[in-house]
Motif scaffolding. Structure first.
Motif: not given
Length: 648
Positions: A341-342, A344-346, A348-349
């Motif tokens: 998840a981290e 994926l978030q990175a 996306a950012e």
């Protein structure tokens, strides 16, 4: 052997500076002797390493397509292009870096390519054309090496799609976007890719060089795109046998995007061609850390390992430079694992930041193009550019005011007014928006709104001469408009006599109309705007400022704007000013100050004020000068000056 060459160059440099350096002279002699021995031994072995690499052109990102490479050994008995120790460069148009390939194998053998498009291309050409020698003639009679194979279609700068190679059905859009590169640089890159595919490596190199120079001059910030440009140019250098420049460009690309696969692989091949085997070995091993499936890197590592063992002996590993450790994020063969998840978030950012950066680059380019069109008076073209800008950033005040200017020049006044309204919502004090909205209102013949906006501009900056000239012109137009809409009929004088509430009715002698010896009767306590208007008209029709002064003295100052709301005009204001100045200023200056403090809040006051004649303005100025000279504890001279700014 490459290290011996470097050592001899260094020693010769030392001897040029210090000719008497005996140790350097002895060491140079020893190295030259070893080089001669190595050369003789190499000739006895009669072995030549040939490398083949097939890989797609870099189009958008330099890590999208994996490089597929194979290597083979050519035995001394095998003829290679008629030369004893050199293999022929393969003039293929893909972005691969095959700088040496064997000749005469039509069956593919170990050189089979994994890319399906290359399979199709080679099948179409025939297996016998798989490899070419420099002197071999092609269909048009020129050598393949020296040929500048023409690119079918238009490469002159038009935005039309261009056919690729000999396949008439396959076309390339040279104006296709490339990352965050501005359109001119993206076109240069696309042209370079197309030239490379058609075997025109020198021309492709020139296009990439122009794109790199344009990137530097434009000041944009897109390391990924610059890395690709350097990597592509390095491929051109490698094709032309310029290994040193290839190494330099690959190093620059890796400084921008560390652990990028293609620059590493191309640099490794360039090192190997220069016989700098230790550095080539390090780069090949790094490539395998990134993508373990690159077969060419495996083959090259095995081949170079044998050469290093022969050259340096069993301790060859100790003489290698340090092999960098590739982070997991750069290892392509590990990317199949489900990201956390981290991660994926990175991602996306990062994608959001990249999209924002690309949008900002495109926005700046479109805005500049629009500004250039305005300078050339091409307002319709500029209008389109500014509209595209607003699709990217809908809250940019400057774009609204710029587009409003284009609408004004095209006499589309309603659209210009809408853009100015939008700009003023974003920046309520934007001077350009007020001025251009004034011009739009003028075009729409709304002179009242136009004069209001021009006054706002002058209030912010009294030195705007264009606004002053426009205000004078609009004032004349407004007077003409009012004169044409109201019939020019003389007003009747109607004497008014109140029969009720006798205690509130007084007779005031008509000092200025005493020729008839008559008195006029006015209501000193009007209960409505109608009654006040009747009393004021009766006093004004006879020019009786005494009666007007009595009416004002009996009227609460805060009620004056309400009583005057339906009948305010320039003559009324002038008459009230004369009454205040002549009869009330000496008796009650504070009452005069209060009336003036409320009078300017009446409806349409600012418009009526513009219609005053020069003499009437002079009377008003004199009233404020006399009021400011009064000594009072209820108001100061500064209060009077601030109030005068609303009138004068």
């Amino acid at each position: 052997m490459g290290n011996f060459h470097m050592a001899t160059e260094d020693l010769r440099t030392v001897l040029r500076e210090e000719p008497q350096n005996t140790p350097a002279t002895q060491l140079l002699s020893q190295i030259e002797k070893k080089m001669e021995e190595c050369q003789q031994e190499k000739q006895r072995k009669g072995k030549k390493i040939l490398i083949q690499e097939i890989e797609e052109a870099d189009n958008q990102t330099d890590s999208d397509n994996k490089a597929h490479k194979t290597a083979c050994l050519v035995q001394p008995s095998q003829p290679v292009g008629g030369e004893e120790r050199s293999a022929t460069p393969v003039e293929r148009g893909d972005m691969g870096n095959a700088h040496k390939k064997p000749h005469g194998r039509g069956d593919g053998g170990p050189h089979a390519e994994s890319n399906s498009s290359h399979h199709e291309h080679r099948r179409n050409r025939g297996s016998s054309d798989k490899y070419k020698v420099p002197q071999e003639k092609i269909a048009n009679g020129s050598s393949k090496r020296g040929s500048t194979a023409s690119v079918q279609g238009d490469q002159s700068g038009s935005g039309k799609a261009t056919p690729v190679g000999g396949n008439a059905g396959e076309t390339v859009n040279l104006d296709a976007p490339c990352g965050a590169l501005p359109p001119p640089l993206a076109r240069l890159k696309n042209e370079g890719n197309l030239l490379f595919k058609n075997g025109q490596f020198a021309d492709a190199l020139e296009k990439y060089s122009q794109a790199i120079q344009g990137y530097t001059d434009s000041g944009i910030d897109s390391p990924e795109d610059l890395c690709i440009l350097y990597s592509n140019r390095a491929a051109c250098y490698l094709k032309d046998g310029n290994s040193q420049d290839c190494i330099q460009d690959c190093t620059r690309a890796l400084e921008l995007q560390p652990f990028s696969l293609k620059p590493l692989l191309r640099r490794a091949m360039a090192y190997e061609s220069l016989e700098r085997y230790r550095k080539a070995y390090v780069d090949y091993k790094t490539v395998l850390q990134i993508d373990v499936s690159v077969q060419a890197a495996h083959d090259s590592v095995n081949r170079i390992t044998r050469l290093l063992i022969e050259q340096d002996g069993p301790e060859w590993r100790e003489k290698l430079p340090e092999i960098p450790l590739v982070p997991l994020s750069a290892q392509q063969h590990r990317r199949e694992e489900p990201p956390s998840a981290e991660v994926l978030q990175a991602r996306a950012e990062k994608a959001a930041r990249d999209a924002e950066r690309k949008a900002e680059v495109r926005f700046s380019a479109l805005k500049q193009e629009g500004n250039d069109f305005v300078k050339k008076s091409q307002y319709q073209d500029a209008l389109g550019k500014y509209t595209e800008c607003l699709k990217l950033k809908s809250e940019e005040c400057t774009i609204y005011t710029n587009r409003a200017l284009c609408y004004l020049k095209l006499e589309r006044f309603a659209e210009a007014k809408q853009d100015c309204d939008a700009a003023l919502k974003l920046e309520p004090t934007n001077k350009k928006a007020f001025y251009r909205r004034a011009m739009a209102n003028k075009g729409l013949k709304d002179y009242l709104a136009c004069s209001s906006d021009l006054q706002e501009v002058l209030q912010q900056d009294p030195n705007v001469q264009e606004a002053e000239k426009e205000l004078e012109e609009v004032t004349k137009l407004l007077r003409q408009s009012l004169a044409s809409t109201s019939p020019n009929k003389p007003r009747k004088t109607v004497p008014i006599t109140e029969v009720e509430d006798d205690e509130n009715v007084t007779a005031v002698p008509n000092s200025k109309n005493s020729c008839k010896g008559e008195d006029i009767s006015i209501n000193l306590q009007p209960a409505s705007a109608y009654e006040f208007g009747q009393s004021l008209n009766a006093a004004r029709s006879s020019g009786n400022t005494v009666a007007c002064a009595e009416l004002l003295a009996s009227t609460a100052p805060e009620m004056l704007p309400q009583f005057l709301s339906t009948q305010l005009d320039g003559h009324t204001i002038s008459f009230i000013m004369q009454a205040l100045h002549s009869h009330l200023l000496e008796k009650d200056p504070y009452l005069v100050y209060q009336h003036l403090n409320h009078l300017h809040t009446a409806d349409r006051f600012s418009v009526v004020l513009m219609l005053l004649e020069k003499e009437e303005r002079h009377h008003m100025t004199q009233l404020f000068e006399d009021l400011s000279a009064v000594q009072s504890t209820q108001f100061t001279k500064n209060d009077v000056q601030n109030l005068a700014n609303k009138y004068i």
